[in-house]
Design an enzyme around this catalytic site. Structure first.
Site, PDB file in Angstrom:
ATOM      1  CB  THR A 107      -0.889   0.056   1.253  1.00 42.00           C
ATOM      2  OG1 THR A 107      -0.033   0.157   2.411  1.00 42.00           O
ATOM      3  CG2 THR A 107      -1.734  -1.203   1.387  1.00 42.00           C
ATOM      4  CG  ASP A 199      15.516   0.661   1.442  1.00 42.64           C
ATOM      5  OD1 ASP A 199      16.004   1.193   2.463  1.00 42.64           O
ATOM      6  OD2 ASP A 199      14.412   0.104   1.444  1.00 42.64           O
TER       7      ASP A 199
HETATM    8  C1  PRP Z   1      11.981   4.901   3.841  1.00 37.79           C
HETATM    9  C2  PRP Z   1      12.532   6.281   4.156  1.00 37.79           C
HETATM   10  C3  PRP Z   1      11.311   7.021   4.604  1.00 37.79           C
HETATM   11  C4  PRP Z   1      10.232   6.420   3.763  1.00 37.79           C
HETATM   12  C5  PRP Z   1       9.905   7.379   2.671  1.00 37.79           C
HETATM   13  O1  PRP Z   1      11.782   4.166   4.981  1.00 37.79           O
HETATM   14  O2  PRP Z   1      13.536   6.270   5.111  1.00 37.79           O
HETATM   15  O3  PRP Z   1      11.023   6.861   5.988  1.00 37.79           O
HETATM   16  O4  PRP Z   1      10.747   5.210   3.187  1.00 37.79           O
HETATM   17  O5  PRP Z   1       8.849   6.934   1.933  1.00 37.79           O
HETATM   18  P1  PRP Z   1       7.444   7.678   1.905  1.00 37.79           P
HETATM   19  O6  PRP Z   1       7.744   9.123   1.672  1.00 37.79           O
HETATM   20  O7  PRP Z   1       6.753   7.027   0.745  1.00 37.79           O
HETATM   21  O8  PRP Z   1       6.735   7.427   3.197  1.00 37.79           O
HETATM   22  P2  PRP Z   1      11.434   2.593   4.918  1.00 37.79           P
HETATM   23  O9  PRP Z   1       9.966   2.381   4.968  1.00 37.79           O
HETATM   24  O10 PRP Z   1      12.154   1.979   3.756  1.00 37.79           O
HETATM   25  O11 PRP Z   1      12.004   2.059   6.286  1.00 37.79           O
HETATM   26  P3  PRP Z   1      13.548   1.958   6.735  1.00 37.79           P
HETATM   27  O12 PRP Z   1      14.054   3.364   6.908  1.00 37.79           O
HETATM   28  O13 PRP Z   1      13.467   1.224   8.016  1.00 37.79           O
HETATM   29  O14 PRP Z   1      14.306   1.207   5.680  1.00 37.79           O
HETATM   30  N1  URA Z   2      12.526   4.981   0.674  1.00 36.46           N
HETATM   31  C1  URA Z   2      13.824   4.857   0.275  1.00 36.46           C
HETATM   32  O1  URA Z   2      14.691   4.495   1.078  1.00 36.46           O
HETATM   33  N2  URA Z   2      14.117   5.100  -1.009  1.00 36.46           N
HETATM   34  C2  URA Z   2      13.202   5.500  -1.896  1.00 36.46           C
HETATM   35  O2  URA Z   2      13.560   5.723  -3.067  1.00 36.46           O
HETATM   36  C3  URA Z   2      11.878   5.630  -1.474  1.00 36.46           C
HETATM   37  C4  URA Z   2      11.570   5.377  -0.175  1.00 36.46           C
END
Ligand code: PRP
Ligand code: URA
Length: 209
Positions: A107, A199
């Site tokens: 989602t 990521d």
């Molecule tokens: C990543 C990033 C943000 C989020 C951004 O976190 O660090 O928190 O995605 O995406 P959004 O703007 O669509 O919400 P992630 O969910 O990958 O978790 P992580 O930092 O633990 O890897």
């Molecule tokens: N979170 C990440 O870490 N990378 C992206 O490109 C989008 C969300």
């Protein structure tokens, strides 16, 4: 509407290019995220209030200025963690509180799993840290929490924003200043920023396998 600041400084662009490269390992990646946090902090603190103080130099008395408010640094786990240390170096009396969100991979909605804001004593000024502003869901949810907590001056500090996420964040929280190093092209079908850096959490913590 609050400010959207893209700090297009050569040093920032240089370091961002290192982060983007697939050849950059986790050690270097963490180091550069830390440095970029510091550089963005310089810009984001430009309008913070100061108060006058008396200073004795070795030669005479003079007037100086010190920061008036204590600042809460609020990294969004996991990836925001990497931005803390550099900012803390510049603002050693800041206090750090953690909020955890991960994105549901289908989602793309943020799921909250950790909140370490104390119930009382909200800070007036809070910097929310997260390198990636993709759909904007995580930043919007974090800011909603920090507003309810009672912070009045909130800024979002990130490295790369997608146009979609910037638009969503400005719609949801038009009063929040946004500081970024770059605005990229768009999101792909899995919600990743293009060209982006992949990521950010996985690359910092070596979990991208
Ligand atoms: C990543 C990033 C943000 C989020 C951004 O976190 O660090 O928190 O995605 O995406 P959004 O703007 O669509 O919400 P992630 O969910 O990958 O978790 P992580 O930092 O633990 O890897
Ligand atoms: N979170 C990440 O870490 N990378 C992206 O490109 C989008 C969300």
């Amino acid at each position: 509407m609050a400010d959207l600041t893209i700090t297009n400084h050569p040093l920032i662009q240089h370091k961002l290019s290192i982060l983007r490269s697939v050849d950059t390992n986790a050690t270097v990646f963490r180091h550069v995220v830390n440095e970029l946090g510091m550089l963005l902090c310089y810009e984001a603190t430009r309008d913070l209030p100061v108060r006058p103080i008396d200073v004795d130099t070795p030669l005479m008395k003079t007037k100086g200025q010190i920061m008036r408010e204590h600042i809460a640094l609020i990294p969004i786990l996991r990836a925001g963690l990497g931005m803390v240390e550099g900012i803390w170096t510049l603002i050693p009396n800041a206090h750090v509180f953690h909020i955890g969100f991960y994105r549901n991979e289908e989602t793309l909605q943020p799921v909250e799993y950790y909140n370490k804001l104390p119930h009382q004593h909200p800070f007036n000024t809070a910097f929310i840290l997260d390198p990636m502003l993709a759909t904007g869901g995580s930043a919007i949810a974090a800011i909603t929490i920090v507003k309810k907590w009672g912070a009045r001056r909130i800024k979002f500090l990130g490295l790369i924003g997608a146009p979609e996420g910037i638009h969503a964040l400005r719609e949801a929280h038009p009063d929040i200043d946004i500081h970024l190093a770059a605005v990229d092209d768009r999101l792909n079908e899995r919600g990743y920023i293009l060209p982006g850096l992949g990521d950010a959490g996985d690359r910092q913590f070596g979990t991208d396998f």
